[in-house]
Scaffold this motif. Structure first.
Motif, PDB file in Angstrom:
ATOM      1  N   ALA A   1      10.259   9.522   5.823  1.00  0.00           N
ATOM      2  CA  ALA A   1      11.305   8.693   5.231  1.00  0.00           C
ATOM      3  C   ALA A   1      12.527   8.664   6.130  1.00  0.00           C
ATOM      4  O   ALA A   1      12.803   9.605   6.882  1.00  0.00           O
ATOM      5  N   LEU A   2      13.272   7.553   6.048  1.00  0.00           N
ATOM      6  CA  LEU A   2      14.518   7.375   6.795  1.00  0.00           C
ATOM      7  C   LEU A   2      15.631   6.990   5.822  1.00  0.00           C
ATOM      8  O   LEU A   2      15.949   5.806   5.659  1.00  0.00           O
ATOM      9  N   PRO A   3      16.233   7.952   5.137  1.00  0.00           N
ATOM     10  CA  PRO A   3      17.286   7.619   4.175  1.00  0.00           C
ATOM     11  C   PRO A   3      18.580   7.192   4.853  1.00  0.00           C
ATOM     12  O   PRO A   3      19.036   7.815   5.813  1.00  0.00           O
ATOM     13  N   VAL A   4      19.174   6.124   4.347  1.00  0.00           N
ATOM     14  CA  VAL A   4      20.483   5.657   4.783  1.00  0.00           C
ATOM     15  C   VAL A   4      21.412   5.745   3.581  1.00  0.00           C
ATOM     16  O   VAL A   4      21.112   5.181   2.513  1.00  0.00           O
ATOM     17  N   SER A   5      22.522   6.473   3.715  1.00  0.00           N
ATOM     18  CA  SER A   5      23.390   6.700   2.560  1.00  0.00           C
ATOM     19  C   SER A   5      24.845   6.367   2.886  1.00  0.00           C
ATOM     20  O   SER A   5      25.298   6.512   4.019  1.00  0.00           O
ATOM     21  N   LEU A   6      25.537   5.876   1.881  1.00  0.00           N
ATOM     22  CA  LEU A   6      26.986   5.695   1.936  1.00  0.00           C
ATOM     23  C   LEU A   6      27.585   6.879   1.194  1.00  0.00           C
ATOM     24  O   LEU A   6      27.655   6.896  -0.034  1.00  0.00           O
ATOM     25  N   TYR A   7      28.012   7.867   1.949  1.00  0.00           N
ATOM     26  CA  TYR A   7      28.408   9.160   1.395  1.00  0.00           C
ATOM     27  C   TYR A   7      29.868   9.127   0.968  1.00  0.00           C
ATOM     28  O   TYR A   7      30.744   8.720   1.734  1.00  0.00           O
TER      29      TYR A   7
ATOM     30  N   ALA B   1      29.246  14.870  -4.891  1.00  0.00           N
ATOM     31  CA  ALA B   1      29.813  13.733  -4.192  1.00  0.00           C
ATOM     32  C   ALA B   1      29.097  12.456  -4.613  1.00  0.00           C
ATOM     33  O   ALA B   1      27.872  12.431  -4.756  1.00  0.00           O
ATOM     34  N   PRO B   2      29.828  11.353  -4.806  1.00  0.00           N
ATOM     35  CA  PRO B   2      29.174  10.074  -5.087  1.00  0.00           C
ATOM     36  C   PRO B   2      28.498   9.543  -3.835  1.00  0.00           C
ATOM     37  O   PRO B   2      28.947   9.799  -2.720  1.00  0.00           O
ATOM     38  N   ARG B   3      27.429   8.807  -4.036  1.00  0.00           N
ATOM     39  CA  ARG B   3      26.757   8.198  -2.884  1.00  0.00           C
ATOM     40  C   ARG B   3      25.797   7.115  -3.335  1.00  0.00           C
ATOM     41  O   ARG B   3      25.345   7.087  -4.472  1.00  0.00           O
ATOM     42  N   VAL B   4      25.494   6.235  -2.401  1.00  0.00           N
ATOM     43  CA  VAL B   4      24.465   5.205  -2.572  1.00  0.00           C
ATOM     44  C   VAL B   4      23.470   5.392  -1.434  1.00  0.00           C
ATOM     45  O   VAL B   4      23.870   5.548  -0.269  1.00  0.00           O
ATOM     46  N   MET B   5      22.178   5.428  -1.757  1.00  0.00           N
ATOM     47  CA  MET B   5      21.151   5.667  -0.748  1.00  0.00           C
ATOM     48  C   MET B   5      20.083   4.575  -0.803  1.00  0.00           C
ATOM     49  O   MET B   5      19.696   4.126  -1.886  1.00  0.00           O
TER      50      MET B   5
ATOM     51  N   ARG C   1       0.818  -1.206   0.000  1.00  0.00           N
ATOM     52  CA  ARG C   1       0.000   0.000   0.000  1.00  0.00           C
ATOM     53  C   ARG C   1       0.858   1.264   0.000  1.00  0.00           C
ATOM     54  O   ARG C   1       1.519   1.551  -0.973  1.00  0.00           O
ATOM     55  N   ASN C   2       0.877   2.007   1.115  1.00  0.00           N
ATOM     56  CA  ASN C   2       1.572   3.297   1.161  1.00  0.00           C
ATOM     57  C   ASN C   2       3.031   3.189   1.591  1.00  0.00           C
ATOM     58  O   ASN C   2       3.679   4.204   1.833  1.00  0.00           O
ATOM     59  N   PHE C   3       3.553   1.983   1.693  1.00  0.00           N
ATOM     60  CA  PHE C   3       4.930   1.782   2.147  1.00  0.00           C
ATOM     61  C   PHE C   3       5.826   1.429   0.959  1.00  0.00           C
ATOM     62  O   PHE C   3       5.525   0.516   0.186  1.00  0.00           O
ATOM     63  N   PHE C   4       6.942   2.169   0.848  1.00  0.00           N
ATOM     64  CA  PHE C   4       7.858   2.009  -0.273  1.00  0.00           C
ATOM     65  C   PHE C   4       9.290   1.928   0.239  1.00  0.00           C
ATOM     66  O   PHE C   4       9.600   2.350   1.361  1.00  0.00           O
ATOM     67  N   VAL C   5      10.167   1.417  -0.611  1.00  0.00           N
ATOM     68  CA  VAL C   5      11.600   1.504  -0.361  1.00  0.00           C
ATOM     69  C   VAL C   5      12.270   1.893  -1.675  1.00  0.00           C
ATOM     70  O   VAL C   5      11.918   1.391  -2.746  1.00  0.00           O
ATOM     71  N   ASN C   6      13.204   2.818  -1.571  1.00  0.00           N
ATOM     72  CA  ASN C   6      13.880   3.352  -2.746  1.00  0.00           C
ATOM     73  C   ASN C   6      15.384   3.151  -2.625  1.00  0.00           C
ATOM     74  O   ASN C   6      15.955   3.311  -1.543  1.00  0.00           O
ATOM     75  N   ALA C   7      16.022   2.783  -3.717  1.00  0.00           N
ATOM     76  CA  ALA C   7      17.483   2.680  -3.779  1.00  0.00           C
ATOM     77  C   ALA C   7      17.977   3.585  -4.900  1.00  0.00           C
ATOM     78  O   ALA C   7      17.441   3.546  -6.016  1.00  0.00           O
ATOM     79  N   THR C   8      18.999   4.390  -4.615  1.00  0.00           N
ATOM     80  CA  THR C   8      19.501   5.359  -5.588  1.00  0.00           C
ATOM     81  C   THR C   8      21.020   5.360  -5.591  1.00  0.00           C
ATOM     82  O   THR C   8      21.655   5.363  -4.531  1.00  0.00           O
ATOM     83  N   LEU C   9      21.584   5.337  -6.791  1.00  0.00           N
ATOM     84  CA  LEU C   9      23.024   5.476  -6.987  1.00  0.00           C
ATOM     85  C   LEU C   9      23.286   6.804  -7.690  1.00  0.00           C
ATOM     86  O   LEU C   9      22.647   7.116  -8.699  1.00  0.00           O
ATOM     87  N   ILE C  10      24.220   7.590  -7.153  1.00  0.00           N
ATOM     88  CA  ILE C  10      24.601   8.866  -7.754  1.00  0.00           C
ATOM     89  C   ILE C  10      26.098   8.846  -8.014  1.00  0.00           C
ATOM     90  O   ILE C  10      26.899   8.740  -7.074  1.00  0.00           O
ATOM     91  N   GLN C  11      26.469   8.930  -9.281  1.00  0.00           N
ATOM     92  CA  GLN C  11      27.873   8.875  -9.671  1.00  0.00           C
ATOM     93  C   GLN C  11      28.242  10.137 -10.445  1.00  0.00           C
ATOM     94  O   GLN C  11      27.683  10.411 -11.508  1.00  0.00           O
ATOM     95  N   PRO C  12      29.181  10.952  -9.931  1.00  0.00           N
ATOM     96  CA  PRO C  12      29.585  12.155 -10.662  1.00  0.00           C
ATOM     97  C   PRO C  12      30.340  11.808 -11.941  1.00  0.00           C
ATOM     98  O   PRO C  12      31.020  10.782 -12.030  1.00  0.00           O
ATOM     99  N   VAL C  13      30.191  12.678 -12.934  1.00  0.00           N
ATOM    100  CA  VAL C  13      30.846  12.509 -14.232  1.00  0.00           C
ATOM    101  C   VAL C  13      31.529  13.826 -14.594  1.00  0.00           C
ATOM    102  O   VAL C  13      30.876  14.860 -14.664  1.00  0.00           O
TER     103      VAL C  13
END
Length: 493
Positions: A425-431, A408-412, A386-398
């Protein structure tokens, strides 16, 4: 001595030391993010649960580094004493001031800073398959990568520390800072939708107004610190360029140092993105008059990718570019900085040191390009229940240009609950692919507040920086639009 201190600081700004930037993505993952999601992917407008969204106020600030820190429990005391209280911590049995605390890793360092102010940000869904957006933003980005560990120590303490008397070699340090405004138009389209499959694409075109910039690429540096103010440069290969709101012939202490010009460059940029959505049910509701469609049920998962901030600014007003090179084991005249009083005198002084007294040989141009903080972003969003989601995001500078501000690169990974009037939301990131941050954000109706590292505000752990995101906006959901159309006849199929 004042001129010398200012000149030393500017010199090491040229040499290597500055900050770098990142961008907060708080509030951009929700299906109710609306125009906020344009920061992540322009195709998000036609996947949004909103059909109209306008930002009344949107502000994000971030500062972070992997060199200096203080314990979060000391932050309030430092703030209340306006910096007069400076804590020190035990490092291998030695008390060290927090500003140089992490020098003992003897590895290159990074520091990140950014400020984003969205003056106007809006989107409108035309017919359920097409959406348009407009934004006017002011952004300040700075990046420093691969800063030799000793440079911040020298900037803070000078060269009178005998433990620093040694030879230092480094390559590939890059510094860039830029302030600009952008006027952006966005368009998103559902190019394919059939049964359980939906494919959206989006593009943003930006006109850029460059306010100021300063960049330095230190390709190679080899020097010895022999004593206090006694430095031998064995090899230096460095490019420096700047377009600043300064009168370069005015003394650093002059009331006329700053000039009134606003724009020093211009350019263009674009964002490109797509989303593929795997819907849980192919049923939709369609209004008998008009083409507006709205999904009756949630999706199972969604995957997308975007290439953001592809572009540059050409600085040509009050702009200078220098190249400094020497490989003749020369002594740098540190004491001569006492006589430097202006920016032009500083560049001439450095040129004379490296080019046998030639004051202008280092000058190679009066314009230069600075690339935007281009990033490749990959997103995956899963509807758990229903209203519960989980998101994964990769950000890589170019990096696309010789000079560029970098993100900055990161994985969230971000679990969240969302509804029309409330998100959490409770984001957890590898900064920077090194430090783990745990954040929190919430949206109550039109107000969103969040941080990517809540430990700083709870007095926990080490404070290497801070970030805060605040957004106030007005919007209308697609569901509310349909509910208000009492004259519509709906047919399910």
């Amino acid at each position: 001595m004042l001129y010398k201190r200012i000149s030393l600081s500017l010199l090491f700004l040229f040499l290597l030391f500055n900050g770098a930037t990142a961008q907060s993505f708080i509030g951009s993952q929700s299906n109710y993010a609306g125009s906020n999601a344009l920061r992540m992917n322009p195709a998000s407008m036609t996947t949004s649960n909103l059909y109209f969204d306008v930002s009344l106020f949107q502000f994000g600030v971030m500062a972070y580094n992997d060199y200096a820190y203080l314990m979060s429990k000391d932050v309030m005391k430092v703030a209340l004493t306006l910096g007069e209280y400076v804590p020190s911590y035990d490092v291998n049995g030695v008390k060290k001031d927090f500003l140089v605390y992490d020098q003992y890793g003897h590895r290159s360092r990074n520091l990140y800073e950014s400020l984003d102010l969205n003056i106007l940000n809006m989107m409108y869904d035309i017919d359920g398959r097409q959406a348009v957006g407009f934004s006017f933003n002011t952004r300040v980005y700075t990046n420093a990568k691969n800063i030799p560990w000793e440079i911040p120590v020298i900037c803070i303490n000078g060269t009178d520390d005998s433990t620093l008397y040694d030879r230092y070699q480094s390559k590939g340090a890059k510094v860039a800072t830029m302030e600009w405004a952008e006027v952006a138009l966005s368009y998103s389209n559902t190019v394919y939708e059939r049964y359980n499959h939906k494919f959206d694409v989006g593009v943003t075109a930006k006109y850029l107004i460059g306010y100021s910039a300063a960049v330095a690429n230190v390709n190679e540096l080899d020097y010895n610190i022999i004593g206090d103010e006694d430095v031998n440069v064995n090899l230096i290969d460095m490019d420096v360029a700047y377009a600043l709101p300064l009168n370069y012939d005015e003394p650093f202490t002059s009331d006329n140092l700053f000039n009134d010009d606003v724009q020093r460059g211009g350019g263009f940029a674009t964002d490109l993105g797509f989303f593929y959505t795997r819907k849980s049910d192919s049923k939709t509701l369609r209004k008998s008059r008009g083409n507006y469609n709205i999904s009756k049920v949630d999706y199972i998962w969604r995957v997308g990718a975007s290439l953001m901030d592809v572009g540059f600014i050409n600085f040509s007003d009050n702009a200078l570019e220098h190249h400094f090179f020497a490989d003749n084991n020369m002594k740098f005249d540190v004491d001569g900085l006492n006589n430097v009083k202006t920016m032009n005198e500083l560049s001439s002084f450095i040129s004379a040191n490296y080019y046998n007294g030639d004051l202008t040989k280092s000058l190679v141009g009066n314009s230069f390009l600075v690339g935007l903080p281009t990033t490749l972003r990959v997103q995956f969003d899963y509807n758990m229940y229903r209203n519960f989601f989980v998101n994964a995001t990769l950000i890589q500078p170019v990096r696309l240009f010789k000079y560029s501000v970098m993100a900055a690169p990161r994985v969230m990974v971000e679990p969240r609950y969302e509804s029309e009037y409330f998100d959490f939301a409770l984001p957890v990131s590898l900064y920077d692919y090194e430090f783990i941050h745990i954040g929190a954000s919430f949206r109550l109706a039109y107000l969103t507040v969040g941080t990517e590292n809540i430990a700083n505000y709870l007095g926990l752990g080490k404070m290497r920086g801070m970030d805060l995101y605040v957004s106030l906006k007005f919007n209308l959901s697609k569901a509310s639009k349909m509910a208000n159309r009492r004259d519509a006849c709906w047919t399910a199929f």
